[in-house]
Design a protein around this motif. Structure first.
Motif, PDB file in Angstrom:
ATOM      1  N   ILE A 119       0.930  -1.055  -0.058  1.00 12.11           N
ATOM      2  CA  ILE A 119       0.179  -0.116  -0.020  1.00 12.11           C
ATOM      3  C   ILE A 119       0.653   1.486  -0.140  1.00 12.11           C
ATOM      4  O   ILE A 119       0.416   2.391  -0.223  1.00 12.11           O
ATOM      5  CB  ILE A 119      -0.986  -0.060   1.147  1.00 12.11           C
ATOM      6  CG1 ILE A 119      -0.136  -0.160   2.487  1.00 12.11           C
ATOM      7  CG2 ILE A 119      -2.150  -1.268   1.079  1.00 12.11           C
ATOM      8  CD1 ILE A 119      -1.014   0.139   3.657  1.00 12.11           C
ATOM      9  N   GLY A 120       2.358   1.190   0.381  1.00 11.74           N
ATOM     10  CA  GLY A 120       2.875   2.389   0.622  1.00 11.74           C
ATOM     11  C   GLY A 120       3.238   2.727  -0.741  1.00 11.74           C
ATOM     12  O   GLY A 120       3.510   4.181  -1.152  1.00 11.74           O
ATOM     13  N   ALA A 121       3.317   1.824  -1.845  1.00 12.82           N
ATOM     14  CA  ALA A 121       3.933   2.330  -3.298  1.00 12.82           C
ATOM     15  C   ALA A 121       2.752   3.214  -4.069  1.00 12.82           C
ATOM     16  O   ALA A 121       3.129   3.893  -4.746  1.00 12.82           O
ATOM     17  CB  ALA A 121       4.134   0.916  -4.052  1.00 12.82           C
ATOM     18  N   THR A 122       1.368   2.940  -3.306  1.00 12.19           N
ATOM     19  CA  THR A 122       0.527   4.027  -3.996  1.00 12.19           C
ATOM     20  C   THR A 122      -0.110   4.835  -2.964  1.00 12.19           C
ATOM     21  O   THR A 122      -1.253   5.499  -3.110  1.00 12.19           O
ATOM     22  CB  THR A 122      -0.697   3.156  -4.646  1.00 12.19           C
ATOM     23  OG1 THR A 122      -1.198   1.902  -3.315  1.00 12.19           O
ATOM     24  CG2 THR A 122      -0.210   2.092  -5.755  1.00 12.19           C
ATOM     25  N   ALA A 123       0.543   5.151  -1.960  1.00  8.64           N
ATOM     26  CA  ALA A 123       0.140   6.081  -1.139  1.00  8.64           C
ATOM     27  C   ALA A 123      -0.131   7.449  -1.693  1.00  8.64           C
ATOM     28  O   ALA A 123      -0.868   8.186  -1.057  1.00  8.64           O
ATOM     29  CB  ALA A 123       1.274   6.412   0.186  1.00  8.64           C
ATOM     30  N   TRP A 124       0.526   7.889  -2.796  1.00  9.47           N
ATOM     31  CA  TRP A 124       0.201   9.149  -3.562  1.00  9.47           C
ATOM     32  C   TRP A 124      -1.117   9.484  -3.753  1.00  9.47           C
ATOM     33  O   TRP A 124      -1.498  10.525  -4.437  1.00  9.47           O
ATOM     34  CB  TRP A 124       1.201   9.318  -4.480  1.00  9.47           C
ATOM     35  CG  TRP A 124       1.208   7.968  -5.800  1.00  9.47           C
ATOM     36  CD1 TRP A 124       2.206   6.952  -5.459  1.00  9.47           C
ATOM     37  CD2 TRP A 124       0.417   7.876  -6.720  1.00  9.47           C
ATOM     38  NE1 TRP A 124       1.950   6.188  -6.477  1.00  9.47           N
ATOM     39  CE2 TRP A 124       0.821   6.653  -7.149  1.00  9.47           C
ATOM     40  CE3 TRP A 124      -0.772   8.620  -7.441  1.00  9.47           C
ATOM     41  CZ2 TRP A 124       0.296   6.246  -8.396  1.00  9.47           C
ATOM     42  CZ3 TRP A 124      -1.237   8.224  -8.395  1.00  9.47           C
ATOM     43  CH2 TRP A 124      -0.801   6.826  -8.932  1.00  9.47           C
ATOM     44  N   SER A 125      -1.834   8.438  -4.037  1.00  6.19           N
ATOM     45  CA  SER A 125      -3.306   8.261  -4.544  1.00  6.19           C
ATOM     46  C   SER A 125      -4.398   8.244  -3.325  1.00  6.19           C
ATOM     47  O   SER A 125      -5.495   8.397  -3.638  1.00  6.19           O
ATOM     48  CB  SER A 125      -3.825   7.053  -5.378  1.00  6.19           C
ATOM     49  OG  SER A 125      -2.770   6.946  -6.521  1.00  6.19           O
ATOM     50  N   LEU A 126      -3.869   8.565  -2.261  1.00  7.37           N
ATOM     51  CA  LEU A 126      -4.598   8.365  -1.151  1.00  7.37           C
ATOM     52  C   LEU A 126      -5.728   9.547  -1.254  1.00  7.37           C
ATOM     53  O   LEU A 126      -6.870   9.089  -0.854  1.00  7.37           O
ATOM     54  CB  LEU A 126      -3.826   8.496   0.343  1.00  7.37           C
ATOM     55  CG  LEU A 126      -4.514   8.573   1.423  1.00  7.37           C
ATOM     56  CD1 LEU A 126      -5.293   7.210   1.877  1.00  7.37           C
ATOM     57  CD2 LEU A 126      -3.619   8.611   2.742  1.00  7.37           C
ATOM     58  N   ASP A 127      -5.442  10.753  -1.226  1.00  3.65           N
ATOM     59  CA  ASP A 127      -6.137  11.828  -1.257  1.00  3.65           C
ATOM     60  C   ASP A 127      -7.332  11.769  -2.471  1.00  3.65           C
ATOM     61  O   ASP A 127      -8.292  12.018  -2.174  1.00  3.65           O
ATOM     62  CB  ASP A 127      -5.415  13.172  -1.586  1.00  3.65           C
ATOM     63  CG  ASP A 127      -4.690  13.500  -0.388  1.00  3.65           C
ATOM     64  OD1 ASP A 127      -5.011  13.155   0.950  1.00  3.65           O
ATOM     65  OD2 ASP A 127      -3.728  14.412  -0.457  1.00  3.65           O
ATOM     66  N   ARG A 128      -6.653  11.470  -3.560  1.00  8.58           N
ATOM     67  CA  ARG A 128      -7.639  11.222  -4.607  1.00  8.58           C
ATOM     68  C   ARG A 128      -8.890  10.122  -4.351  1.00  8.58           C
ATOM     69  O   ARG A 128      -9.963  10.297  -4.581  1.00  8.58           O
ATOM     70  CB  ARG A 128      -7.038  10.604  -5.995  1.00  8.58           C
ATOM     71  CG  ARG A 128      -7.957  10.492  -7.137  1.00  8.58           C
ATOM     72  CD  ARG A 128      -7.051  10.371  -8.486  1.00  8.58           C
ATOM     73  NE  ARG A 128      -5.911   9.380  -8.245  1.00  8.58           N
ATOM     74  CZ  ARG A 128      -6.350   8.106  -8.694  1.00  8.58           C
ATOM     75  NH1 ARG A 128      -7.573   7.621  -9.067  1.00  8.58           N
ATOM     76  NH2 ARG A 128      -5.080   7.464  -8.725  1.00  8.58           N
ATOM     77  N   TRP A 129      -8.429   9.080  -3.634  1.00  4.77           N
ATOM     78  CA  TRP A 129      -9.245   7.861  -3.420  1.00  4.77           C
ATOM     79  C   TRP A 129     -10.266   8.402  -2.187  1.00  4.77           C
ATOM     80  O   TRP A 129     -11.336   7.781  -2.167  1.00  4.77           O
ATOM     81  CB  TRP A 129      -8.541   6.697  -2.834  1.00  4.77           C
ATOM     82  CG  TRP A 129      -7.712   5.897  -4.235  1.00  4.77           C
ATOM     83  CD1 TRP A 129      -8.167   6.105  -5.314  1.00  4.77           C
ATOM     84  CD2 TRP A 129      -6.762   5.054  -4.311  1.00  4.77           C
ATOM     85  NE1 TRP A 129      -7.446   5.412  -6.456  1.00  4.77           N
ATOM     86  CE2 TRP A 129      -6.583   4.728  -5.703  1.00  4.77           C
ATOM     87  CE3 TRP A 129      -6.085   4.106  -3.458  1.00  4.77           C
ATOM     88  CZ2 TRP A 129      -5.580   3.833  -6.150  1.00  4.77           C
ATOM     89  CZ3 TRP A 129      -5.042   3.475  -3.803  1.00  4.77           C
ATOM     90  CH2 TRP A 129      -4.971   3.146  -5.271  1.00  4.77           C
ATOM     91  N   LYS A 130      -9.498   9.260  -1.192  1.00  2.20           N
ATOM     92  CA  LYS A 130     -10.406   9.468  -0.131  1.00  2.20           C
ATOM     93  C   LYS A 130     -11.590  10.652  -0.705  1.00  2.20           C
ATOM     94  O   LYS A 130     -12.526  10.459  -0.091  1.00  2.20           O
ATOM     95  CB  LYS A 130      -9.708  10.007   0.955  1.00  2.20           C
ATOM     96  CG  LYS A 130      -8.802   9.059   1.854  1.00  2.20           C
ATOM     97  CD  LYS A 130      -7.796   9.886   2.512  1.00  2.20           C
ATOM     98  CE  LYS A 130      -8.483  10.554   3.532  1.00  2.20           C
ATOM     99  NZ  LYS A 130      -7.271  11.247   4.789  1.00  2.20           N
ATOM    100  N   THR A 131     -11.269  11.207  -1.654  1.00  2.60           N
ATOM    101  CA  THR A 131     -12.311  11.967  -2.277  1.00  2.60           C
ATOM    102  C   THR A 131     -13.446  11.212  -2.906  1.00  2.60           C
ATOM    103  O   THR A 131     -14.379  11.697  -2.738  1.00  2.60           O
ATOM    104  CB  THR A 131     -11.484  13.081  -3.448  1.00  2.60           C
ATOM    105  OG1 THR A 131     -10.515  13.975  -2.600  1.00  2.60           O
ATOM    106  CG2 THR A 131     -12.682  13.949  -4.087  1.00  2.60           C
ATOM    107  N   GLU A 132     -12.840  10.063  -3.530  1.00  2.73           N
ATOM    108  CA  GLU A 132     -13.810   9.308  -4.324  1.00  2.73           C
ATOM    109  C   GLU A 132     -14.752   8.592  -3.114  1.00  2.73           C
ATOM    110  O   GLU A 132     -15.928   8.350  -3.610  1.00  2.73           O
ATOM    111  CB  GLU A 132     -13.169   8.236  -5.288  1.00  2.73           C
ATOM    112  CG  GLU A 132     -14.000   7.424  -5.964  1.00  2.73           C
ATOM    113  CD  GLU A 132     -13.367   6.333  -6.778  1.00  2.73           C
ATOM    114  OE1 GLU A 132     -14.123   5.114  -7.135  1.00  2.73           O
ATOM    115  OE2 GLU A 132     -12.050   6.391  -7.182  1.00  2.73           O
ATOM    116  N   LEU A 133     -14.194   8.237  -2.247  1.00  2.00           N
ATOM    117  CA  LEU A 133     -14.930   7.499  -1.074  1.00  2.00           C
ATOM    118  C   LEU A 133     -16.024   8.511  -0.599  1.00  2.00           C
ATOM    119  O   LEU A 133     -17.213   8.077  -0.383  1.00  2.00           O
ATOM    120  CB  LEU A 133     -13.947   7.237  -0.094  1.00  2.00           C
ATOM    121  CG  LEU A 133     -14.515   6.159   1.067  1.00  2.00           C
ATOM    122  CD1 LEU A 133     -14.935   4.890   0.320  1.00  2.00           C
ATOM    123  CD2 LEU A 133     -13.587   5.929   2.191  1.00  2.00           C
TER     124      LEU A 133
END
Length: 732
Positions: A119-133
C-alpha cells in the motif's frame, strides 16, 4: 502447527459429504484480510488454520489477499511466479501502472497462494481515493487516523485487483470475494459500487463499536437496543470506521459472524441480522493412543514445576504434587477478558482453602502482555538459585555414587559415615543458606513501566495476595508472551497450556475465544462464559458442559458479585477433585475436540460461499431455504459413568485424594463407547437446504442437499473408532 490430540472413540457421528455439483473449476475464491501473513490478532489464527481445508476444497482456485510487509514476507512467504495466466496478467497490468503486487506461497500447512499488495507504493493516490470515497459513499476519513488511511489504500487496491482480474479472464469465472473485518471492508463495497461480477461475503469477528463500548465499562448487553450508535461512535472518534464497517455489512451478499452472541450484537449495532454464523475452528492432529496426551501433560507440568521451584525459593513450603496450576491468557483488557473477576474469585478461593485446612495449593498464572523494560532481578535470581541447587545435588550425587560403586566392587557394604565428608556437608549448607529469602516471592516476573497504575497489580494489592506462606493461592503475573527461548520460563504457549490443570477465561466481551478452544483440543478443562462465542457454542452442543470440563460462567443474567461467587464455586470444586478424577475429566474434555475441528466447522464457510453464489449469480445457482424446526443440531449427553465430582466420592476422608489405589476400575474405552452411543443421531436434525446448479443454457441439474442451513447446524465429523490404551495415572 496443528494441535495434537488423541484418536477418540467418541468422535462425532458421520458427517456425510455434500456431493454437490457446484463447478468449482469455473469458480475462484479470493479471501481478503489485513492479517494474511501478518499476525496482529485472532483473525490471523482463523485464516492460517482454515487455509488447509479451504485449499482441499478449492485447490488452485483459492487465493489469499493481504498487505505486503517486508519483515513478514521474509519469514513467512516464498515469492514465486503466478501459475495462473489471468493472475499473472492482472499483476503485470497493475505493476505497470505504479502498483507493487507480489505473488507467493504462504509457508503454513497447505501452502496456499497469497497475493500481497504494497500500500505504500500507491500512497500518492490516497487523497484522490478518499475524495472518491466521500463522493460515492459520504464517508470522510480524517488525516490523522493512519489505520483508517491504510484501510482505504488496501480497499481500493483490492477492488482494483478484482476488477482487473475479471477483465483479464478469457472465460468469465464465478468470483467469490470473502472479506474479513472492517479493515478489508472498503474493497467490498467498492466492488458493489463498481458493479464488479463478484459474490461477496463479509465476516465480522467483533464489532468495532462493541469492543469500544465494553472497554469503557458500559452495561453493554442490557443496553444494546438503546444505544445512540452515531453518538457513541462519534464520542469515541471512530465514526468514520463505524461507517466503513456498516457500509460493508449492508453491501455484502452474505453477512456472517463467528458466534451467536456476536450475531445479536451485530443485529443491533450494525442493523443487519447475519445470514449465517461461522464458528472458528482449529486443525486437530490425532495421536494413535489416548494416553499420549496425558503423558504430554505430565511432561509439560514438570517443566512448569521447575520454574515454580525457582520462583518460590525460600518459601517452597507447599507440596508440588498437590499443587494445581490455573492460568488466564490473552490481550491485556482487564475487564473485557475477566481478569477482574478472576482475581476476586482467587481471593475468595484462598479464604475457602485456608479455613477448610486444604492441603491443595493453587498457582495462578496471568499471561497478558504489558509495558515492561526487563525481567525482574529477583525472578531471575530465583532461577539461578534453583540451578545452583541442582548442580550442587548432582556433584554430591556423583561423588556418593563413585564411593558406593568402589565399595561394592570389593565386596563390602558401604560405611555410611564415610560416604560424605565435611567438604560435601559444607557445600550443601552453603547451597541451603543461598535459598534463604527475607521478602515474599515476587508477583510480577518483569519490571512494569506503569507499576503504580497497573490494574492487575493494584487489585492484588487490594485483595492482599502477596504469595505469603499462609496463602494457599499464589499468583504469578507474566506480562509477556511465552517463548521457548525465554531465560525465565522457556516453554511455548502450547506446552504451557498442556502443563496446566485449568484455563480460566471469564470474559465479559469475547466474540469467539480461541484460548478455551485450544485448551479443549489439548484436553485441558477451562472456564468460559455465556457471553463468549465459545461458551455459547458449547452450551448449544453439550447437555452438561461441566461434566466434560467446560465450566460455563453466567455473566449474562447474574450480577457481578453473583458471577464471582459462581466462579469461586467452580474453582473450589475443581480443587477438591482427586488426581484420578482430573485424569477422567481431561479424557472427557479431549473427546470434544471433534466439535472444534475445521473438518466440521469448515462446513459453515462452505455454506456461506454457496449462499453468496446463489445471491450474486441467480441465473446459475438457486437456493431454496427451508423453514426451521425445533430439532436442530446435536448435543453431547451427560457422561454415562459417574461424573468426576468429589461430592459423590466413595471416600469420606480427604487424605485419600492423591496416593490411594481406587477400588473402582475406570475403563476409558468403555465409557467412551457409552458416550458415543448416546450422541444424538443425525436423523434428529432439522431439514437442510437444497442446492441446484443450472447449466449455462438455464436447464436445471439434479438438486443437491447440503448439511447446513442458516439456523441449523451441520451434522458432526466422521466417526473414527479406534481402541484406546489404558489410563495412565502416574505423574498426572
Amino acid at each position: 502447527m496443528p494441535l495434537a490430540r488423541s484418536l477418540s472413540v467418541t468422535s462425532l457421528t458421520g458427517l456425510e459429504d455434500w456431493e454437490d455439483e457446484l463447478d468449482l473449476e469455473n469458480a475462484v475464491l479470493f479471501e481478503v484480510a489485513w492479517e494474511v501473513a501478518n499476525k496482529v490478532g485472532g483473525i490471523y489464527t482463523v485464516i492460517q488454520t482454515k487455509a488447509k481445508i479451504t485449499l482441499d476444497e478449492w485447490g488452485e482456485n483459492y487465493f489469499l489477499i493481504g498487505p505486503y510487509l517486508e519483515l513478514n514476507v521474509r519469514t513467512q512467504v516464498e515469492l514465486i511466479e503466478p501459475p495462473n495466466p489471468a493472475i499473472r496478467r492482472t499483476i503485470d497490468a497493475m505493476n505497470s501502472k505504479g502498483c507493487k503486487v507480489y505473488f507467493g506461497r504462504w509457508l503454513i500447512e497447505g501452502g496456499p497462494y497469497v497475493i500481497l499488495i504494497d500500500i505504500g507504493a500507491t500512497a500518492w493516490s490516497l487523497d484522490r481515493w478518499k475524495t472518491e470515497l466521500w463522493e460515492s459513499c459520504s464517508i470522510g476519513i480524517p488525516w490523522y487516523d493512519r489505520e483508517a488511511n491504510d484501510a482505504v489504500l488496501f480497499g481500493f487496491l483490492t477492488a482494483w485487483f478484482l476488477g482487473e482480474f475479471a477483465a483479464q479472464c478469457e472465460e468469465k469465472p464465478f468470483i467469490i470475494g470473502h472479506f474479513h473485518e472492517w479493515l478489508a471492508g472498503v474493497g467490498l463495497f467498492l466492488c458493489r459500487i463498481r458493479k464488479l461480477p463478484v459474490a461477496t461475503i463479509f465476516t465480522t469477528h467483533a464489532t468495532l463499536l462493541g469492543r469500544y463500548l465494553c472497554a469503557g465499562s458500559v452495561d453493554f448487553y442490557n443496553n444494546l437496543q438503546t444505544f445512540n450508535l452515531d453518538k457513541e461512535a462519534g464520542d469515541r472518534q471512530i465514526y468514520h470506521r463505524y461507517c466503513m464497517e456498516r457500509a460493508a455489512v449492508h453491501c455484502t451478499h452474505v453477512f456472517t459472524t463467528v458466534s451467536q452472541i456476536t450475531a445479536v450484537e451485530a443485529e443491533h449495532l450494525l442493523k443487519r441480522k447475519p445470514d449465517i454464523v461461522t464458528p472458528n475452528g482449529l486443525n486437530v492432529k490425532k495421536f494413535s493412543a489416548m494416553h499420549e496426551f496425558q503423558n504430554l501433560h505430565a511432561q509439560s507440568k514438570a517443566r512448569i514445576q521447575e520454574f515454580v521451584r525457582g520462583h518460590f525459593y525460600g518459601h517452597l513450603d507447599f507440596n508440588l504434587d498437590k499443587t494445581i496450576f490455573f492460568f488466564i491468557a490473552g490481550r491485556y483488557e482487564y475487564s473485557n477478558k475477566g481478569a477482574d473477576i478472576f482475581l476476586e474469585a482467587l481471593a475468595r478461593l484462598n479464604y475457602l482453602l485456608r479455613v477448610n485446612g486444604s492441603q491443595t495449593t493453587v498457582v495462578a498464572f496471568f499471561i497478558m502482555p504489558a509495558r515492561t523494560n526487563n525481567f525482574n532481578v529477583e525472578t531471575l535470581k530465583g532461577q539461578a538459585v534453583r540451578k545452583q541447587l541442582w548442580d550442587t545435588a548432582n556433584a554430591v550425587k556423583e561423588k556418593f555414587g563413585k564411593k558406593l560403586y568402589e565399595s561394592l566392587l570389593v565386596g563390602n557394604l558401604p560405611d555410611m559415615n564415610k560416604m560424605l565428608d565435611k567438604e560435601d556437608f559444607t557445600m550443601m549448607k552453603r547451597a541451603i543458606f543461598a535459598t534463604q529469602r527475607q521478602s515474599f516471592p515476587p508477583i510480577c516476573t518483569h519490571n512494569m513501566l506503569d507499576d503504580s497504575t497497573d490494574p492487575i497489580l493494584n487489585t492484588i494489592r487490594r485483595i492482599g495476595l502477596f504469595n505469603s506462606s499462609a496463602d494457599r493461592v499464589k499468583i504469578i503475573f507474566h506480562p509477556e508472551f511465552l517463548s521457548s527461548t525465554s531465560p525465565l520460563l522457556p516453554v511455548d504457549y502450547e506446552e504451557f497450556v498442556r502443563g496446566c490443570h485449568l484455563g480460566v477465561f471469564p470474559s465479559y466481551y469475547e466474540p469467539w475465544g480461541y484460548t478455551p478452544a485450544e485448551c479443549t483440543v489439548m484436553g485441558i478443562p477451562s472456564v468460559s462464559t455465556n457471553l463468549s462465542g465459545f461458551g455459547c457454542f458449547m452450551e448449544e452442543h453439550i447437555a452438561d458442559p461441566s461434566a466434560y470440563g467446560i465450566y460455563i460462567l453466567d455473566r449474562r443474567f447474574r450480577a457481578l458479585d453473583e458471577s464471582c461467587t459462581q466462579l469461586t464455586s467452580f474453582l473450589y470444586s475443581f480443587c477438591q477433585q482427586t488426581r484420578r478424577q482430573r485424569i477422567i475429566q481431561r479424557n472427557r474434555t479431549e473427546r470434544l475436540s471433534d466439535l472444534l475441528d475445521w473438518k466440521y466447522l469448515g462446513r459453515y464457510y462452505m455454506y456461506a460461499r454457496h449462499m453468496a453464489l446463489a445471491k450474486a449469480f441467480p441465473d446459475n445457482f438457486t437456493y431454496e431455504p427451508h423453514e426451521t424446526t425445533a430439532a436442530q443440531g446435536f448435543r453431547y449427553p451427560r457422561p454415562a459413568s459417574v461424573p468426576p465430582s468429589p461430592s459423590i466420592s466413595r471416600h469420606s476422608s480427604p487424605h485419600h485424594s492423591e496416593t490411594e489405589e481406587d477400588d473402582e476400575r475406570y475403563d476409558e474405552e468403555e465409557e467412551a463407547e457409552k458416550d458415543r452411543r448416546n450422541i444424538k443421531p443425525p436423523n434428529m436434525m432439522g431439514p437442510v437446504p437444497e442446492w441446484r446448479k443450472r447449466s449455462k443454457k438455464g436447464s436445471s441439474e439434479a438438486s443437491n442437499s447440503s448439511n447446513a442451513s442458516t439456523s441449523s447446524i451441520p451434522s458432526s465429523p466422521s466417526d473414527a473408532s479406534s481402541p484406546t490404551s489404558s489410563l495412565i495415572e502416574e505423574r498426572n
